[in-house]
Write an enzyme that holds these catalytic residues in place. Structure first.
Site, short mmCIF file in Angstrom:
data_model
loop_
_atom_site.label_atom_id
_atom_site.label_comp_id
_atom_site.label_asym_id
_atom_site.label_seq_id
_atom_site.Cartn_x
_atom_site.Cartn_y
_atom_site.Cartn_z
N HIS A 174 7.01 5.58 -14.05
CA HIS A 174 6.98 5.78 -15.50
C HIS A 174 8.01 6.81 -15.98
O HIS A 174 7.68 7.75 -16.71
CB HIS A 174 5.57 6.17 -15.96
CG HIS A 174 4.56 5.10 -15.74
ND1 HIS A 174 4.57 3.91 -16.44
CD2 HIS A 174 3.53 5.00 -14.87
CE1 HIS A 174 3.58 3.14 -16.02
NE2 HIS A 174 2.94 3.78 -15.05
N SER B 295 -1.81 2.10 -16.54
CA SER B 295 -0.67 1.65 -15.74
C SER B 295 -0.90 0.24 -15.22
O SER B 295 -1.03 -0.69 -16.00
CB SER B 295 -0.39 2.66 -14.63
OG SER B 295 0.87 2.42 -14.02
#
Length: 248
Positions: A140, A32
């Site tokens: 996400h 991430s």
């Protein structure tokens, strides 16, 4: 920005002060926001631009969904296939996506809290262990669409450099080094699954036997060990860790 600052500073310290050449690494990867640390360390982004992008990214993702409307749930002991089948069975789960495929038996789902509560009941009925995570937003997933628009503009303003290492992308779990492709994948990363398990498997299949985690904590080291216990994993959290680091 603080996590990036720590990771990048340690990386520079190892290379410059301790003269251990980590640019020899076959691949760079991050989970991430850690993907930005990987890109900066590999030379694709400069320090100031990375800080700016991460500040914008954090604000944009936080503000994409009203507070309390979205969340994340960790699912343990299941598979991507099993969870995708459950999600496809009811329209009640329409906002939910697999946000992180972290390791064998560890997934994280994102979506609207109302939908997640419904899903949790189903998971309990099926005896699938799950934990509601104390996060402030559903990262996400498609609910991050406003953040995607903001980051598209910001990323396209930044001058990326030709890096000295190959990146393993979160979005594709595959290698990338072309700047235009990297930019596109960073934009897509906002709403797409972090394919960490697949990324690690792919690196191992390409011959990687040694992993070094740089930054606060040892979370990624633990995930890598869950994925494959045969590889060597080292995490750097102190000066002593650096002194004991041997990559010969």
């Amino acid at each position: 920005p603080a996590i990036f600052l720590i990771s990048y500073s340690i990386y520079k310290l190892i290379n410059q002060e301790f003269k251990i050449d980590l640019t020899r690494a076959k691949y760079f990867a991050g989970h991430s926001l850690g993907e930005y640390s990987a890109l900066a360390s590999a030379g694709y982004l400069n320090f100031a631009d990375t800080l700016k992008l991460l500040r914008t990214r954090g604000d944009a993702m936080q503000n994409s969904v009203p507070k309390g409307k979205g969340g994340m749930v960790a699912v343990l002991g299941s598979t991507v296939e099993e969870i995708e089948k459950i999600l496809s069975e009811k329209n009640d789960y329409s906002s939910i996506q697999i946000a992180n495929d972290n390791s064998d038996g560890q997934l994280v789902l994102s979506g609207k809290n109302f939908d997640l509560d419904e899903l949790v009941n189903t998971l309990k009925f099926k005896n699938i262990k799950n934990i509601k995570l104390p996060v402030s937003a559903p990262f996400h997933c498609r609910l991050m669409s406003n953040a995607t628009k903001i980051m598209r503009d910001e990323i396209n303003k930044i001058q990326f450099n030709k890096g000295h290492n190959i990146l393993m992308s979160n979005v594709t779990a595959d290698t990338v080094k072309e700047i235009s492709v990297i930019k596109n994948l960073l934009i897509r990363q906002i709403e797409n699954r972090v394919r960490w398990r697949e990324s690690v498997v792919n690196m191992i299949n390409k011959g990687v036997k040694n992993f070094i985690e740089i930054g606060p904590g040892k979370v990624l080291s633990g995930l890598i060990k869950r994925i494959n216990r045969q590889v060597n994993v080292k995490s750097i959290n102190s000066e002593e860790d650096i002194k004991n680091l041997n990559i010969s």
